[in-house]
Design an enzyme around this catalytic site. Structure first.
Site, PDB file in Angstrom:
ATOM      1  N   GLY A   8       0.760  -1.178  -0.131  1.00 19.50           N
ATOM      2  CA  GLY A   8       0.019   0.201  -0.097  1.00 19.50           C
ATOM      3  C   GLY A   8       0.885   1.308   0.044  1.00 19.50           C
ATOM      4  N   ALA A   9       2.219   1.196  -0.041  1.00 19.16           N
ATOM      5  CA  ALA A   9       3.091   2.358   0.069  1.00 19.16           C
ATOM      6  C   ALA A   9       3.629   2.689  -1.180  1.00 19.16           C
ATOM      7  N   ASP A  32       3.747  -3.159   4.114  1.00 15.73           N
ATOM      8  CA  ASP A  32       4.667  -2.930   2.989  1.00 15.73           C
ATOM      9  C   ASP A  32       6.134  -2.989   3.609  1.00 15.73           C
ATOM     10  N   THR A  80       7.749  -4.983  -9.809  1.00 11.99           N
ATOM     11  CA  THR A  80       6.966  -4.515 -10.976  1.00 11.99           C
ATOM     12  C   THR A  80       7.518  -4.109 -12.025  1.00 11.99           C
ATOM     13  N   THR A 119      -1.833  -8.394 -13.805  1.00 13.22           N
ATOM     14  CA  THR A 119      -1.258  -7.513 -14.824  1.00 13.22           C
ATOM     15  C   THR A 119      -1.763  -8.295 -16.177  1.00 13.22           C
ATOM     16  N   ASP A 120      -1.991  -7.357 -17.276  1.00 11.71           N
ATOM     17  CA  ASP A 120      -2.347  -7.870 -18.554  1.00 11.71           C
ATOM     18  C   ASP A 120      -1.087  -8.650 -18.867  1.00 11.71           C
ATOM     19  N   GLU A 121       0.135  -8.478 -18.428  1.00 11.95           N
ATOM     20  CA  GLU A 121       1.351  -9.135 -19.199  1.00 11.95           C
ATOM     21  C   GLU A 121       1.269 -10.516 -18.842  1.00 11.95           C
ATOM     22  N   TYR A 143       9.434 -10.971 -14.911  1.00 15.25           N
ATOM     23  CA  TYR A 143       8.173 -10.194 -14.129  1.00 15.25           C
ATOM     24  C   TYR A 143       7.027 -10.822 -14.355  1.00 15.25           C
ATOM     25  N   LYS A 147       4.431 -13.061 -12.185  1.00 16.51           N
ATOM     26  CA  LYS A 147       2.936 -12.744 -11.512  1.00 16.51           C
ATOM     27  C   LYS A 147       1.786 -13.999 -12.093  1.00 16.51           C
ATOM     28  N   ASN A 173      -0.708   1.442 -16.279  1.00 15.57           N
ATOM     29  CA  ASN A 173      -1.269   2.343 -15.257  1.00 15.57           C
ATOM     30  C   ASN A 173      -0.390   3.646 -15.326  1.00 15.57           C
ATOM     31  N   LEU A 183       7.905   4.190 -17.912  1.00 18.76           N
ATOM     32  CA  LEU A 183       7.817   5.053 -19.087  1.00 18.76           C
ATOM     33  C   LEU A 183       7.425   6.632 -18.763  1.00 18.76           C
ATOM     34  N   ARG A 207       0.652   0.165 -25.610  1.00 26.00           N
ATOM     35  CA  ARG A 207       0.568  -0.111 -24.435  1.00 26.00           C
ATOM     36  C   ARG A 207      -1.190   0.677 -24.256  1.00 26.00           C
ATOM     37  N   PRO A 267      15.262  -6.786 -24.145  1.00 27.32           N
ATOM     38  CA  PRO A 267      15.141  -8.391 -24.604  1.00 27.32           C
ATOM     39  C   PRO A 267      13.510  -8.777 -24.360  1.00 27.32           C
TER      40      PRO A 267
HETATM   41  P1  NAD Z   1       5.108  -0.290  -7.167  1.00 24.08           P
HETATM   42  O1  NAD Z   1       6.443  -0.875  -7.496  1.00 24.08           O
HETATM   43  O2  NAD Z   1       4.953   1.276  -7.235  1.00 24.08           O
HETATM   44  O3  NAD Z   1       4.723  -0.556  -5.694  1.00 24.08           O
HETATM   45  C1  NAD Z   1       5.145  -1.895  -5.029  1.00 24.08           C
HETATM   46  C2  NAD Z   1       5.055  -1.735  -3.495  1.00 24.08           C
HETATM   47  O4  NAD Z   1       5.226  -3.330  -3.080  1.00 24.08           O
HETATM   48  C3  NAD Z   1       5.974  -0.722  -3.039  1.00 24.08           C
HETATM   49  O5  NAD Z   1       5.182  -0.111  -1.858  1.00 24.08           O
HETATM   50  C4  NAD Z   1       7.219  -1.946  -2.421  1.00 24.08           C
HETATM   51  O6  NAD Z   1       7.782  -1.376  -1.111  1.00 24.08           O
HETATM   52  C5  NAD Z   1       6.002  -3.063  -1.913  1.00 24.08           C
HETATM   53  N1  NAD Z   1       6.720  -4.381  -2.017  1.00 24.08           N
HETATM   54  C6  NAD Z   1       7.791  -4.810  -2.824  1.00 24.08           C
HETATM   55  N2  NAD Z   1       8.129  -6.030  -2.507  1.00 24.08           N
HETATM   56  C7  NAD Z   1       7.578  -6.267  -1.128  1.00 24.08           C
HETATM   57  C8  NAD Z   1       7.464  -7.422  -0.234  1.00 24.08           C
HETATM   58  N3  NAD Z   1       8.298  -8.315  -0.453  1.00 24.08           N
HETATM   59  N4  NAD Z   1       6.882  -7.214   0.928  1.00 24.08           N
HETATM   60  C9  NAD Z   1       6.060  -6.424   1.072  1.00 24.08           C
HETATM   61  N5  NAD Z   1       5.924  -5.210   0.193  1.00 24.08           N
HETATM   62  C10 NAD Z   1       6.708  -5.217  -0.762  1.00 24.08           C
HETATM   63  O7  NAD Z   1       4.078  -1.152  -8.014  1.00 24.08           O
HETATM   64  P2  NAD Z   1       2.557  -0.495  -8.537  1.00 24.08           P
HETATM   65  O8  NAD Z   1       3.090  -0.019  -9.848  1.00 24.08           O
HETATM   66  O9  NAD Z   1       1.777   0.027  -7.584  1.00 24.08           O
HETATM   67  O10 NAD Z   1       1.973  -2.107  -8.915  1.00 24.08           O
HETATM   68  C11 NAD Z   1       1.246  -2.556  -7.779  1.00 24.08           C
HETATM   69  C12 NAD Z   1       0.692  -4.080  -8.072  1.00 24.08           C
HETATM   70  O11 NAD Z   1      -0.065  -3.655  -9.459  1.00 24.08           O
HETATM   71  C13 NAD Z   1       1.752  -4.957  -8.740  1.00 24.08           C
HETATM   72  O12 NAD Z   1       1.419  -6.223  -8.152  1.00 24.08           O
HETATM   73  C14 NAD Z   1       1.794  -4.934 -10.018  1.00 24.08           C
HETATM   74  O13 NAD Z   1       2.173  -6.096 -10.584  1.00 24.08           O
HETATM   75  C15 NAD Z   1       0.189  -4.478 -10.475  1.00 24.08           C
HETATM   76  N6  NAD Z   1       0.060  -4.046 -11.611  1.00 24.08           N
HETATM   77  C16 NAD Z   1       0.771  -2.788 -12.085  1.00 24.08           C
HETATM   78  C17 NAD Z   1       0.640  -2.156 -13.470  1.00 24.08           C
HETATM   79  C18 NAD Z   1       1.456  -0.852 -13.617  1.00 24.08           C
HETATM   80  O14 NAD Z   1       1.124  -0.302 -14.711  1.00 24.08           O
HETATM   81  N7  NAD Z   1       2.313  -0.318 -12.785  1.00 24.08           N
HETATM   82  C19 NAD Z   1      -0.292  -2.573 -14.038  1.00 24.08           C
HETATM   83  C20 NAD Z   1      -0.975  -3.792 -13.641  1.00 24.08           C
HETATM   84  C21 NAD Z   1      -1.014  -4.032 -12.676  1.00 24.08           C
HETATM   85  P1  TYD Z   2       6.986   0.321 -18.649  1.00 23.60           P
HETATM   86  O1  TYD Z   2       6.621   1.789 -18.091  1.00 23.60           O
HETATM   87  O2  TYD Z   2       8.391  -0.223 -18.085  1.00 23.60           O
HETATM   88  O3  TYD Z   2       6.031  -0.777 -18.644  1.00 23.60           O
HETATM   89  P2  TYD Z   2       5.732  -2.078 -19.067  1.00 23.60           P
HETATM   90  O4  TYD Z   2       7.065  -2.835 -19.481  1.00 23.60           O
HETATM   91  O5  TYD Z   2       5.286  -3.051 -18.104  1.00 23.60           O
HETATM   92  O6  TYD Z   2       4.790  -2.173 -20.325  1.00 23.60           O
HETATM   93  O7  TYD Z   2       7.412   0.637 -20.159  1.00 23.60           O
HETATM   94  C1  TYD Z   2       6.248   0.957 -21.007  1.00 23.60           C
HETATM   95  C2  TYD Z   2       6.749   0.825 -22.666  1.00 23.60           C
HETATM   96  O8  TYD Z   2       7.835   1.725 -22.810  1.00 23.60           O
HETATM   97  C3  TYD Z   2       7.625  -0.496 -22.935  1.00 23.60           C
HETATM   98  O9  TYD Z   2       7.163  -0.944 -24.188  1.00 23.60           O
HETATM   99  C4  TYD Z   2       8.948  -0.196 -22.796  1.00 23.60           C
HETATM  100  C5  TYD Z   2       9.041   1.339 -23.059  1.00 23.60           C
HETATM  101  N1  TYD Z   2      10.091   2.206 -22.676  1.00 23.60           N
HETATM  102  C6  TYD Z   2      10.893   2.740 -23.345  1.00 23.60           C
HETATM  103  O10 TYD Z   2      10.740   2.913 -24.728  1.00 23.60           O
HETATM  104  N2  TYD Z   2      11.954   3.460 -22.813  1.00 23.60           N
HETATM  105  C7  TYD Z   2      12.232   3.521 -21.398  1.00 23.60           C
HETATM  106  O11 TYD Z   2      12.926   4.070 -20.860  1.00 23.60           O
HETATM  107  C8  TYD Z   2      11.178   2.792 -20.465  1.00 23.60           C
HETATM  108  C9  TYD Z   2      11.409   2.549 -19.073  1.00 23.60           C
HETATM  109  C10 TYD Z   2      10.240   1.990 -21.309  1.00 23.60           C
END
Ligand code: NAD
Ligand code: TYD
Length: 331
Positions: A8-9, A32, A80, A119-121, A143, A147, A173, A183, A207, A267
């Site tokens: 949650g942080a 967290d 993440t 995640t959609d990934e 990653y 997941k 997101n 990005l 994306r 890669p």
């Molecule tokens: P983030 O990296 O900003 O935050 C992750 C949080 O988890 C941090 O507060 C970190 O301290 C905590 N954390 C990491 N390892 C931990 C552990 N071992 N124990 C307890 N806490 C731990 O990530 P986010 O972008 O907020 O993503 C949150 C969730 O949403 C993830 O599960 C991610 O897979 C999912 N998600 C993210 C996106 C995106 O675009 N960011 C999209 C779809 C799903």
């Molecule tokens: P990212 O934000 O890392 O999310 P995800 O890999 O989970 O989709 O990257 C989003 C897109 O942007 C992905 O196609 C990779 C690209 N990207 C760049 O082109 N340059 C960068 O420096 C980063 C971090 C990502």
């Protein structure tokens, strides 16, 4: 509700916690570990209204302490970042795999509802059309593979033990408080600093952008109305090629397009993500924020909140940046 929110942080978790406290009056405990991505500042608006436990989800003692009194667990905690998972994958198995397993056991022992944020990934890349919840799982990176493993473990606890689980899979997101390894915030901060804008490959990867508040509300819908054992996609309303995202950021920040630099591709880089979210829409959810408006709002937030990102850009992030991009950040 009385909720344990793990992770949650972080970026999305802290947005979810704020919404649950402000809009639902939930009693929230956050567990967290405060990795590089987790920051107490992210919870400053609700600091006095929540309980905060610093600990790792893979640590059963920390989980037992944090879960006391909860009715449901919502798990955001994860490693993440795809690029970090390519460079240093083991932390991803521990947190995303083992950590999820420890939380599921805690939920099973206490018969708690459990929502996994995913995640959609997990579906891999799609050239045309969109993924539904029935699409095959074909993750490409460490990653997304960890997941995917976590999602399958969650489903197994429903089938084997009858645990009330649900999985919510979001698309990419964006919004305030996202760590600048991703990005959009990376490009905003570099554009503001007049630094290079490193686009991977030909920049034409697509994306499906989802505002963080829309995803947080989608997860709330799954928590309230999701059918046990089910998975729900939560996709954004707009798709965009990376280079277009970067050009829009250049325009919004007033930077120069010559800062765009095409660099070596990631890669195993997935070409396109796209989600169909009809099942979640059937629960009453809809994405409210269009990408144009959300991106403008996000650029404004980073421009006005240097207090949030300056400590990041002057800390360990500099070493990460240099290792990953092979060049130093501008001061
Ligand atoms: P983030 O990296 O900003 O935050 C992750 C949080 O988890 C941090 O507060 C970190 O301290 C905590 N954390 C990491 N390892 C931990 C552990 N071992 N124990 C307890 N806490 C731990 O990530 P986010 O972008 O907020 O993503 C949150 C969730 O949403 C993830 O599960 C991610 O897979 C999912 N998600 C993210 C996106 C995106 O675009 N960011 C999209 C779809 C799903
Ligand atoms: P990212 O934000 O890392 O999310 P995800 O890999 O989970 O989709 O990257 C989003 C897109 O942007 C992905 O196609 C990779 C690209 N990207 C760049 O082109 N340059 C960068 O420096 C980063 C971090 C990502």
């Amino acid at each position: 509700m009385r909720l344990l929110v793990c992770g949650g942080a972080g970026f999305i978790g802290s947005t979810f916690v704020e919404l649950r406290v402000r809009e639902h009056g939930d009693a929230v405990t956050v567990l967290d570990r405060l990795t590089y991505a987790g920051r107490p500042e992210n919870l400053r608006e609700v600091r006095d209204e929540i309980r905060f436990v610093q600990g790792a989800i893979e640590d059963p003692a920390a989980v037992a302490d944090a879960v006391a009194g909860a009715e449901a667990i919502v798990n955001f905690a994860a490693e993440t970042h795809v690029d970090r998972s390519i460079a240093e994958p083991f932390a991803f198995s521990v947190t995303n795999g083992q950590g999820t397993h420890v939380l599921l056991e805690a939920a099973r022992e206490r018969s708690l509802r459990y929502v996994q944020v995913s995640t959609d990934e997990v579906y891999g890349s799609i050239e045309s059309g969109s993924f539904t919840e029935a699409s095959p799982l074909a993750p490409s990176s460490p990653y997304s593979a960890t997941k995917t493993g976590a999602d399958l473990l969650v489903c197994s606890y429903f089938h084997t033990y009858g645990l009330e689980t649900a999985v919510c899979r979001g698309s990419n997101n964006y919004g305030p408080r996202q760590y600048p390894e991703k990005l959009i915030p990376l490009m905003i901060l570099n554009a503001l600093a007049g630094d290079h804008l490193p686009v991977y490959g030909d920049g034409r990867n697509v994306r499906n952008w989802l505002h963080v508040e829309d995803f947080s509300r989608g997860i709330g819908h799954v928590l309230a109305h999701g059918i046990p054992g089910e998975t729900y996609n939560c996709g954004g309303p707009d798709e965009c090629e990376n280079v277009d995202v970067v050009k829009r950021i250049v325009a919004l920040t007033g930077a120069d397009e010559s800062l765009i630099e095409y660099v070596t591709d990631r890669p195993g880089h997935d070409r396109r993500y796209s989600l169909l979210s009809e099942k979640l829409q059937g629960l009453g959810w809809t994405a409210r924020m269009r990408f144009d408006d959300g991106l403008e709002q996000t650029v404004r937030w980073y421009t006005e909140n240097a207090w949030w990102w300056e400590p990041i850009r002057s800390g360990a992030y500099r070493d990460y940046y240099e290792r990953h991009y092979g060049r130093a950040l501008k001061a």
